[in-house]
Design a protein around this motif. Structure first.
Motif, PDB file in Angstrom:
ATOM      1  N   ASP A  56       1.305  -9.300   9.542  1.00  0.00           N
ATOM      2  CA  ASP A  56       2.018  -9.255  10.817  1.00  0.00           C
ATOM      3  C   ASP A  56       1.053  -9.271  11.997  1.00  0.00           C
ATOM      4  N   GLY A  57      -0.080  -9.954  11.820  1.00  0.00           N
ATOM      5  CA  GLY A  57      -1.013 -10.150  12.909  1.00  0.00           C
ATOM      6  C   GLY A  57      -2.097  -9.109  13.089  1.00  0.00           C
ATOM      7  N   SER A  58      -2.014  -7.973  12.397  1.00  0.00           N
ATOM      8  CA  SER A  58      -3.064  -6.970  12.560  1.00  0.00           C
ATOM      9  C   SER A  58      -3.523  -6.475  11.195  1.00  0.00           C
ATOM     10  N   PRO A  59      -4.820  -6.210  11.057  1.00  0.00           N
ATOM     11  CA  PRO A  59      -5.333  -5.755   9.762  1.00  0.00           C
ATOM     12  C   PRO A  59      -4.852  -4.344   9.448  1.00  0.00           C
ATOM     13  N   ASP A  60      -4.557  -4.107   8.168  1.00  0.00           N
ATOM     14  CA  ASP A  60      -4.183  -2.764   7.746  1.00  0.00           C
ATOM     15  C   ASP A  60      -5.466  -2.015   7.417  1.00  0.00           C
ATOM     16  N   VAL A 118      -3.248  -6.672   0.015  1.00  0.00           N
ATOM     17  CA  VAL A 118      -2.207  -5.656   0.147  1.00  0.00           C
ATOM     18  C   VAL A 118      -1.853  -5.479   1.617  1.00  0.00           C
ATOM     19  N   CYS A 119      -0.560  -5.559   1.916  1.00  0.00           N
ATOM     20  CA  CYS A 119      -0.076  -5.342   3.279  1.00  0.00           C
ATOM     21  C   CYS A 119       0.524  -3.957   3.444  1.00  0.00           C
TER      22      CYS A 119
END
Length: 136
Positions: A56-60, A118-119
């Motif tokens: 969703d556009g940002s790194p976890d 992994v998200c």
């Protein structure tokens, strides 16, 4: 159609169909391998940073790990089903932690540069609707 199903487990018959009818060419083996390695690292207290993707556009940066860490060090897990469509995938699993009770989890993954990442990890399973006979 995929929808969050809370703590409702996917029925065994449906899980078998999903694993057999998901992406071809070993796609599920690779996403399941990523999931297993991520969980094994987390259970051992090792770094899992290399498994996180940009979702969703940002790194976890660790939320998936923190949720599963609540099961305690050395937790065990079994993958129960998986499905992938394009570069999006879900793996349902059961984790047994320090309280010895099985807890369902769903891992949300994305393929980035050909590698599954992994998200998110959520409690509960993803319900997989494979439709009626002849629909797949």
């Amino acid at each position: 159609m995929l929808a969050a199903a809370g703590a409702v487990a996917v029925a065994g018959a449906v899980a078998s169909v999903v694993v057999a009818t998901s992406t071809g060419g070993g796609g599920n083996r690779e996403l399941e391998k990523t999931t297993k390695e991520f969980l094994a690292a987390t259970a051992a207290g090792a770094s899992a940073d290399g498994y996180y993707g940009v979702c969703d556009g940002s790194p976890d940066t660790g939320a998936p790990r923190r949720l599963v860490e609540t099961e305690g060090p050395g937790f065990t897990f079994d993958l129960t089903s998986s499905t992938a469509t394009g570069d999006t995938a879900y793996v349902n699993l059961t984790v047994v932690g320090r309280d010895r009770s099985p807890t369902p989890y769903a891992v949300d993954l994305r393929r980035e540069g050909g590698i599954w990442r992994v998200c998110r990890v959520e409690t509960g399973n993803i319900q997989i609707d494979v439709g009626g006979p002849g629909s797949w």
